[in-house]
Design a protein around this motif. Structure first.
Motif, PDB file in Angstrom:
ATOM      1  N   ASN A   1     -12.997  -9.656   8.745  1.00 12.23           N
ATOM      2  CA  ASN A   1     -13.992  -8.206   8.881  1.00 12.23           C
ATOM      3  C   ASN A   1     -14.703  -7.984   7.725  1.00 12.23           C
ATOM      4  O   ASN A   1     -15.587  -6.599   8.646  1.00 12.23           O
ATOM      5  CB  ASN A   1     -13.526  -7.537   9.976  1.00 12.23           C
ATOM      6  N   GLY A   2     -15.804  -9.057   7.140  1.00 11.44           N
ATOM      7  CA  GLY A   2     -16.290  -8.965   5.775  1.00 11.44           C
ATOM      8  C   GLY A   2     -15.640  -7.328   5.051  1.00 11.44           C
ATOM      9  O   GLY A   2     -16.287  -7.389   4.160  1.00 11.44           O
ATOM     10  N   LYS A   3     -14.503  -7.127   4.938  1.00 12.95           N
ATOM     11  CA  LYS A   3     -13.453  -6.371   3.410  1.00 12.95           C
ATOM     12  C   LYS A   3     -11.836  -6.806   3.892  1.00 12.95           C
ATOM     13  O   LYS A   3     -11.263  -7.457   4.574  1.00 12.95           O
ATOM     14  CB  LYS A   3     -12.804  -4.853   4.177  1.00 12.95           C
ATOM     15  N   ALA A   4     -12.001  -6.377   2.088  1.00 13.98           N
ATOM     16  CA  ALA A   4      -9.429  -7.368   1.945  1.00 13.98           C
ATOM     17  C   ALA A   4      -8.824  -6.145   3.169  1.00 13.98           C
ATOM     18  O   ALA A   4      -9.494  -5.018   3.454  1.00 13.98           O
ATOM     19  CB  ALA A   4     -10.165  -6.621   0.664  1.00 13.98           C
ATOM     20  N   LYS A   5      -8.699  -7.403   2.823  1.00 13.41           N
ATOM     21  CA  LYS A   5      -7.080  -6.882   3.510  1.00 13.41           C
ATOM     22  C   LYS A   5      -5.821  -7.452   2.934  1.00 13.41           C
ATOM     23  O   LYS A   5      -5.951  -8.180   3.153  1.00 13.41           O
ATOM     24  CB  LYS A   5      -7.122  -7.982   5.597  1.00 13.41           C
ATOM     25  N   ILE A   6      -4.954  -6.925   3.232  1.00 13.96           N
ATOM     26  CA  ILE A   6      -3.495  -6.947   1.875  1.00 13.96           C
ATOM     27  C   ILE A   6      -2.703  -7.867   3.349  1.00 13.96           C
ATOM     28  O   ILE A   6      -2.505  -6.863   4.407  1.00 13.96           O
ATOM     29  CB  ILE A   6      -2.616  -5.905   2.255  1.00 13.96           C
ATOM     30  N   ILE A   7      -2.058  -9.063   3.212  1.00 13.96           N
ATOM     31  CA  ILE A   7      -0.750  -9.282   3.506  1.00 13.96           C
ATOM     32  C   ILE A   7       0.166  -9.630   2.800  1.00 13.96           C
ATOM     33  O   ILE A   7       0.039  -9.295   1.519  1.00 13.96           O
ATOM     34  CB  ILE A   7      -1.466 -10.833   3.660  1.00 13.96           C
ATOM     35  N   ASN A   8       1.158  -9.938   3.183  1.00  9.24           N
ATOM     36  CA  ASN A   8       2.876 -10.008   2.234  1.00  9.24           C
ATOM     37  C   ASN A   8       3.448 -10.791   2.683  1.00  9.24           C
ATOM     38  O   ASN A   8       3.144 -11.398   3.757  1.00  9.24           O
ATOM     39  CB  ASN A   8       3.136  -8.190   2.600  1.00  9.24           C
ATOM     40  N   ILE A   9       4.712 -10.730   1.972  1.00 10.78           N
ATOM     41  CA  ILE A   9       5.560 -11.660   2.150  1.00 10.78           C
ATOM     42  C   ILE A   9       7.007 -10.745   2.942  1.00 10.78           C
ATOM     43  O   ILE A   9       6.800  -9.664   1.774  1.00 10.78           O
ATOM     44  CB  ILE A   9       6.514 -12.467   0.929  1.00 10.78           C
ATOM     45  N   GLN A  10       7.614 -10.467   3.478  1.00  9.45           N
ATOM     46  CA  GLN A  10       9.257  -9.888   4.246  1.00  9.45           C
ATOM     47  C   GLN A  10       9.933  -9.840   2.873  1.00  9.45           C
ATOM     48  O   GLN A  10      10.204 -11.097   2.757  1.00  9.45           O
ATOM     49  CB  GLN A  10       8.602  -9.617   5.108  1.00  9.45           C
ATOM     50  N   MET A  11      10.682  -9.058   2.227  1.00 12.58           N
ATOM     51  CA  MET A  11      12.105  -9.078   1.716  1.00 12.58           C
ATOM     52  C   MET A  11      13.072  -8.486   2.133  1.00 12.58           C
ATOM     53  O   MET A  11      12.699  -8.125   2.955  1.00 12.58           O
ATOM     54  CB  MET A  11      11.293  -8.891  -0.064  1.00 12.58           C
ATOM     55  N   TYR A  12      14.304  -9.056   1.138  1.00 10.68           N
ATOM     56  CA  TYR A  12      15.017  -8.063   1.773  1.00 10.68           C
ATOM     57  C   TYR A  12      15.558  -7.376   0.815  1.00 10.68           C
ATOM     58  O   TYR A  12      16.455  -8.320  -1.498  1.00 10.68           O
ATOM     59  CB  TYR A  12      16.197  -9.310   2.109  1.00 10.68           C
ATOM     60  N   GLY A  13      15.569  -6.202   0.611  1.00 10.53           N
ATOM     61  CA  GLY A  13      16.912  -5.604  -0.523  1.00 10.53           C
ATOM     62  C   GLY A  13      15.486  -5.575  -1.990  1.00 10.53           C
ATOM     63  O   GLY A  13      16.376  -5.794  -2.789  1.00 10.53           O
ATOM     64  N   ALA A  14      14.404  -5.435  -1.367  1.00 12.21           N
ATOM     65  CA  ALA A  14      13.460  -5.558  -3.235  1.00 12.21           C
ATOM     66  C   ALA A  14      13.435  -4.673  -3.878  1.00 12.21           C
ATOM     67  O   ALA A  14      13.788  -3.533  -3.077  1.00 12.21           O
ATOM     68  CB  ALA A  14      12.345  -5.594  -3.093  1.00 12.21           C
ATOM     69  N   SER A  15      13.777  -4.426  -4.505  1.00 11.30           N
ATOM     70  CA  SER A  15      14.505  -3.005  -5.942  1.00 11.30           C
ATOM     71  C   SER A  15      13.768  -4.080  -7.125  1.00 11.30           C
ATOM     72  O   SER A  15      13.302  -4.721  -8.263  1.00 11.30           O
ATOM     73  CB  SER A  15      15.463  -2.626  -6.034  1.00 11.30           C
ATOM     74  N   GLN A  16      13.006  -2.245  -7.993  1.00 12.59           N
ATOM     75  CA  GLN A  16      13.050  -2.590  -9.309  1.00 12.59           C
ATOM     76  C   GLN A  16      13.898  -2.839 -10.098  1.00 12.59           C
ATOM     77  O   GLN A  16      13.344  -3.046 -11.843  1.00 12.59           O
ATOM     78  CB  GLN A  16      11.766  -1.198  -9.839  1.00 12.59           C
TER      79      GLN A  16
END
Length: 232
Positions: free
Chosen positions: A48-63
């Motif tokens: 709709n004319g604006k930036a929209k975030i999409i993502n991959i779903q992860m399990y136990g992601a951590s830095q």
């Protein structure tokens, strides 16, 4: 021989592909720490004319984990919803019929490991855009993994026999021309030029996922965009 090294990102913007296309070999940097709130598992599309975030779903992601240690959740319902979102946003785009099957193939890829999924997505986009750069996953390189930052990059360059090392412009403060020169390697930074194209009839929204370029531009036009950069 020209080399670039970057973490794998989820369907990244044009600059990522420019860097890959500009070199002979490209190392997918998978044995460094995962970064939360970065672009490894998410990106932006046009809604709709604006930036929209999409993502991959992860399990136990951590830095505290390496990228190649992160696993995917494998939620098929999430993937179907994401594909419906992409179809809704882009079904009237001029190149939807050619671009959407590639995106659909990537989203539906069944893979346990995040790195396997991202490597697959990178190869699919490369094939679509006729990018023939040799891809190497960094964890397959026999190197000293106790090294950090620039020192680790320089060792990879030495192992692979590099004459020139290209990096995205955002890494200028991380690397030293003098240190690379001392190893007989020319250091260059790639700066993407301003790239505009027609997105329906709305005001242009820049720096979206490669998905957006593929929906609104022909392969031939995107190939030209891959050359729209400056080396510093």
């Amino acid at each position: 021989m020209k080399l670039a090294i970057m973490q794998p990102y989820f369907l990244p913007y044009i600059g990522y592909w420019q860097l890959m296309n500009a070199v002979d070999k490209y190392v997918i940097y998978d044995d460094v720490n995962f970064m939360k709130r970065g672009w490894i598992n998410r990106n932006r599309i046009l809604m709709n004319g604006k930036a929209k975030i999409i993502n991959i779903q992860m399990y136990g992601a951590s830095q505290n984990k390496l990228i190649n240690e992160v696993e995917l959740l494998g939620d098929k319902k999430h993937n179907k919803k994401l594909l419906r979102t992409l179809e809704s946003c882009y079904k009237k785009a001029p190149y939807f019929s050619s671009a959407y099957p590639i995106v659909e193939k990537i989203i539906n890829k069944e893979e346990q490991k995040l790195i396997g999924y991202l490597e697959y997505s990178i190869k699919q986009i490369c094939e679509y855009l006729s990018i023939n750069t040799e891809l190497i996953v960094s964890s397959t390189i026999n190197k000293n993994n106790d090294l950090k930052g620039q020192d680790k990059i320089l060792e990879i360059c030495k192992i692979l026999g590099v004459d020139e090392y290209y990096n995205a412009i955002g890494g200028q403060e991380l690397y030293s021309y003098e240190d690379f020169e001392s190893q007989n390697i020319k250091l260059k930074f790639l700066k993407t030029e301003r790239i505009n194209y027609k997105q329906f009839n709305d005001e242009f929204v820049p720096n979206l996922s490669i998905i957006d370029l593929m929906m609104f531009n022909s392969k031939e036009d995107i190939k030209k965009m891959l050359e729209q950069y400056e080396l510093l």
